[in-house]
Motif scaffolding. Structure first.
Motif, PDB file in Angstrom:
ATOM      1  N   ASP A 135      -3.952   0.012   5.426  1.00 13.81           N
ATOM      2  CA  ASP A 135      -4.278   0.203   4.096  1.00 13.81           C
ATOM      3  C   ASP A 135      -3.292   0.731   3.219  1.00 13.81           C
ATOM      4  N   GLU A 136      -2.254   1.402   3.612  1.00 16.68           N
ATOM      5  CA  GLU A 136      -1.143   1.929   3.021  1.00 16.68           C
ATOM      6  C   GLU A 136      -0.327   0.804   2.585  1.00 16.68           C
ATOM      7  N   LYS A 137      -0.156  -0.038   3.209  1.00 18.17           N
ATOM      8  CA  LYS A 137       0.574  -1.308   2.799  1.00 18.17           C
ATOM      9  C   LYS A 137       0.004  -2.175   1.789  1.00 18.17           C
ATOM     10  N   LEU A 138      -1.240  -2.173   1.975  1.00 17.09           N
ATOM     11  CA  LEU A 138      -2.146  -3.103   1.075  1.00 17.09           C
ATOM     12  C   LEU A 138      -2.274  -2.388  -0.194  1.00 17.09           C
ATOM     13  N   LYS A 139      -2.091  -0.937  -0.425  1.00 18.35           N
ATOM     14  CA  LYS A 139      -2.245  -0.451  -1.538  1.00 18.35           C
ATOM     15  C   LYS A 139      -1.212  -0.443  -2.407  1.00 18.35           C
ATOM     16  N   ASN A 140      -0.004  -0.433  -1.764  1.00 18.76           N
ATOM     17  CA  ASN A 140       1.254  -0.614  -2.338  1.00 18.76           C
ATOM     18  C   ASN A 140       1.807  -2.285  -2.517  1.00 18.76           C
ATOM     19  N   LEU A 141       0.951  -3.023  -2.119  1.00 17.45           N
ATOM     20  CA  LEU A 141       1.465  -4.560  -2.248  1.00 17.45           C
ATOM     21  C   LEU A 141       1.544  -4.908  -3.908  1.00 17.45           C
ATOM     22  N   ASP A 142       2.913  -5.282  -4.125  1.00 19.90           N
ATOM     23  CA  ASP A 142       3.000  -6.022  -5.519  1.00 19.90           C
ATOM     24  C   ASP A 142       2.530  -7.315  -5.663  1.00 19.90           C
ATOM     25  N   GLU A 143       1.735  -7.569  -6.700  1.00 20.07           N
ATOM     26  CA  GLU A 143       0.841  -8.467  -7.207  1.00 20.07           C
ATOM     27  C   GLU A 143       1.733  -9.916  -7.135  1.00 20.07           C
ATOM     28  N   GLY A 144       2.774 -10.020  -7.628  1.00 21.16           N
ATOM     29  CA  GLY A 144       3.651 -11.117  -7.623  1.00 21.16           C
ATOM     30  C   GLY A 144       3.999 -11.705  -6.262  1.00 21.16           C
ATOM     31  N   LEU A 145       4.311 -10.548  -5.479  1.00 19.43           N
ATOM     32  CA  LEU A 145       4.531 -10.797  -3.963  1.00 19.43           C
ATOM     33  C   LEU A 145       3.493 -11.211  -3.524  1.00 19.43           C
ATOM     34  N   ALA A 146       2.088 -10.714  -3.700  1.00 21.60           N
ATOM     35  CA  ALA A 146       0.850 -11.043  -2.848  1.00 21.60           C
ATOM     36  C   ALA A 146       0.741 -12.509  -3.485  1.00 21.60           C
ATOM     37  N   VAL A 147       0.934 -12.836  -4.490  1.00 20.58           N
ATOM     38  CA  VAL A 147       0.544 -14.273  -4.892  1.00 20.58           C
ATOM     39  C   VAL A 147       1.424 -15.173  -4.306  1.00 20.58           C
ATOM     40  N   PHE A 148       2.829 -15.090  -4.357  1.00 18.36           N
ATOM     41  CA  PHE A 148       3.587 -15.833  -3.406  1.00 18.36           C
ATOM     42  C   PHE A 148       3.185 -16.140  -2.164  1.00 18.36           C
ATOM     43  N   SER A 149       2.857 -14.919  -1.468  1.00 15.24           N
ATOM     44  CA  SER A 149       2.531 -14.792  -0.126  1.00 15.24           C
ATOM     45  C   SER A 149       1.211 -15.709   0.073  1.00 15.24           C
ATOM     46  N   ARG A 150       0.215 -15.672  -0.881  1.00 19.05           N
ATOM     47  CA  ARG A 150      -0.862 -16.262  -0.638  1.00 19.05           C
ATOM     48  C   ARG A 150      -0.779 -17.826  -0.727  1.00 19.05           C
ATOM     49  N   VAL A 151       0.187 -18.397  -1.549  1.00 22.25           N
ATOM     50  CA  VAL A 151       0.223 -19.899  -1.589  1.00 22.25           C
ATOM     51  C   VAL A 151       0.955 -20.354  -0.459  1.00 22.25           C
ATOM     52  N   LEU A 152       1.739 -19.660   0.056  1.00 29.50           N
ATOM     53  CA  LEU A 152       2.385 -19.928   1.413  1.00 29.50           C
ATOM     54  C   LEU A 152       1.449 -19.928   2.669  1.00 29.50           C
ATOM     55  N   ILE A 153       0.576 -18.798   2.823  1.00 27.24           N
ATOM     56  CA  ILE A 153      -0.374 -18.774   3.908  1.00 27.24           C
ATOM     57  C   ILE A 153      -1.459 -19.788   3.577  1.00 27.24           C
TER      58      ILE A 153
ATOM     59  N   PHE B 268       4.557 -15.029   6.861  1.00 29.01           N
ATOM     60  CA  PHE B 268       4.889 -15.181   8.195  1.00 29.01           C
ATOM     61  C   PHE B 268       4.192 -14.401   9.245  1.00 29.01           C
ATOM     62  N   GLN B 269       3.956 -13.236   8.909  1.00 29.86           N
ATOM     63  CA  GLN B 269       2.933 -12.205   9.512  1.00 29.86           C
ATOM     64  C   GLN B 269       1.457 -12.573   9.474  1.00 29.86           C
ATOM     65  N   ALA B 270       1.207 -13.059   8.623  1.00 32.98           N
ATOM     66  CA  ALA B 270      -0.349 -13.445   8.526  1.00 32.98           C
ATOM     67  C   ALA B 270      -0.491 -14.682   9.015  1.00 32.98           C
ATOM     68  N   LEU B 271       0.575 -15.653   9.429  1.00 33.03           N
ATOM     69  CA  LEU B 271       0.334 -16.891   9.993  1.00 33.03           C
ATOM     70  C   LEU B 271       0.444 -16.864  11.478  1.00 33.03           C
ATOM     71  N   TYR B 272       1.249 -15.638  11.891  1.00 29.14           N
ATOM     72  CA  TYR B 272       1.275 -15.342  13.153  1.00 29.14           C
ATOM     73  C   TYR B 272       0.116 -14.585  13.706  1.00 29.14           C
ATOM     74  N   PHE B 273      -0.377 -13.729  12.985  1.00 28.26           N
ATOM     75  CA  PHE B 273      -1.743 -13.119  13.132  1.00 28.26           C
ATOM     76  C   PHE B 273      -2.668 -14.282  13.317  1.00 28.26           C
ATOM     77  N   TRP B 274      -2.823 -15.224  12.472  1.00 31.87           N
ATOM     78  CA  TRP B 274      -3.905 -16.247  12.364  1.00 31.87           C
ATOM     79  C   TRP B 274      -3.734 -17.128  13.658  1.00 31.87           C
ATOM     80  N   ASP B 275      -2.684 -17.461  14.062  1.00 33.27           N
ATOM     81  CA  ASP B 275      -2.364 -18.258  15.259  1.00 33.27           C
ATOM     82  C   ASP B 275      -2.690 -17.561  16.485  1.00 33.27           C
TER      83      ASP B 275
END
Length: 153
Positions: free
Chosen positions: A42-60, A12-19
């Motif tokens: 950077d700090e949030k990116l470094k601690n990003l769980d890969e499974g969570l990232a994959v799920f988010s990428r699909v949605l985005i 949702f944050q990525a889509l808001y940023f995109w829009d």
């Protein structure tokens, strides 16, 4: 699943940023930057769980790639309301949720709508969740009717 909620919030944050990056869709942040989370601290990116990232990428990616169809369905279900007047937070949540309703058949529509309402309660305006619930529930019904028609053919 708390991680799915976090994944949806990230999407949702990525889509808001995109829009918000440009009123002109052609000039918006490229989807590659969104799915690589280049916009994330950077700090949030470094601690990003890969499974969570994959799920988010699909949605985005799925939402951005299907934005015209998603927006057409949202517009069809906005009663006496123009999409340009919809709060961008609400719109990002609805777009992501409509993508899920349309293309993620392994996730229950009630979970998708409940998650949208939860995210809206946290990030949206006070009464937005009621608006989002109504629109998404009507879209859910329309999509279910469409599937039933296709099964009869």
């Amino acid at each position: 699943m708390a991680s799915r909620r976090k994944g949806r919030i990230l999407a949702f944050q990525a889509l808001y940023f995109w829009d918000s990056s440009s009123p002109n869709e052609a000039l918006r942040v490229p989807v590659e930057e969104l799915v690589n989370f280049a916009w994330l601290e950077d700090e949030k990116l470094k601690n990003l769980d890969e499974g969570l990232a994959v799920f988010s990428r699909v949605l985005i990616a799925g939402t951005v790639e299907n934005i015209k169809e998603i927006d057409a369905i949202i517009i069809k279900h906005l009663e006496n309301w123009d999409i340009s007047r919809v709060n961008r937070v609400d719109l990002a949540i609805m777009r992501m949720s409509v993508f899920s309703l349309m293309y993620q058949n392994d996730i229950s529509p009630s979970i998708i709508i409940d998650e949208a309402i939860g995210i809206c309660r946290e990030y949206g305006a006070d009464e937005s969740y009621k608006f989002i619930n109504g629109v998404l529930d009507n879209i859910r019904k329309t999509l279910q009717e469409r599937v039933k028609k296709e099964e009869r053919l």
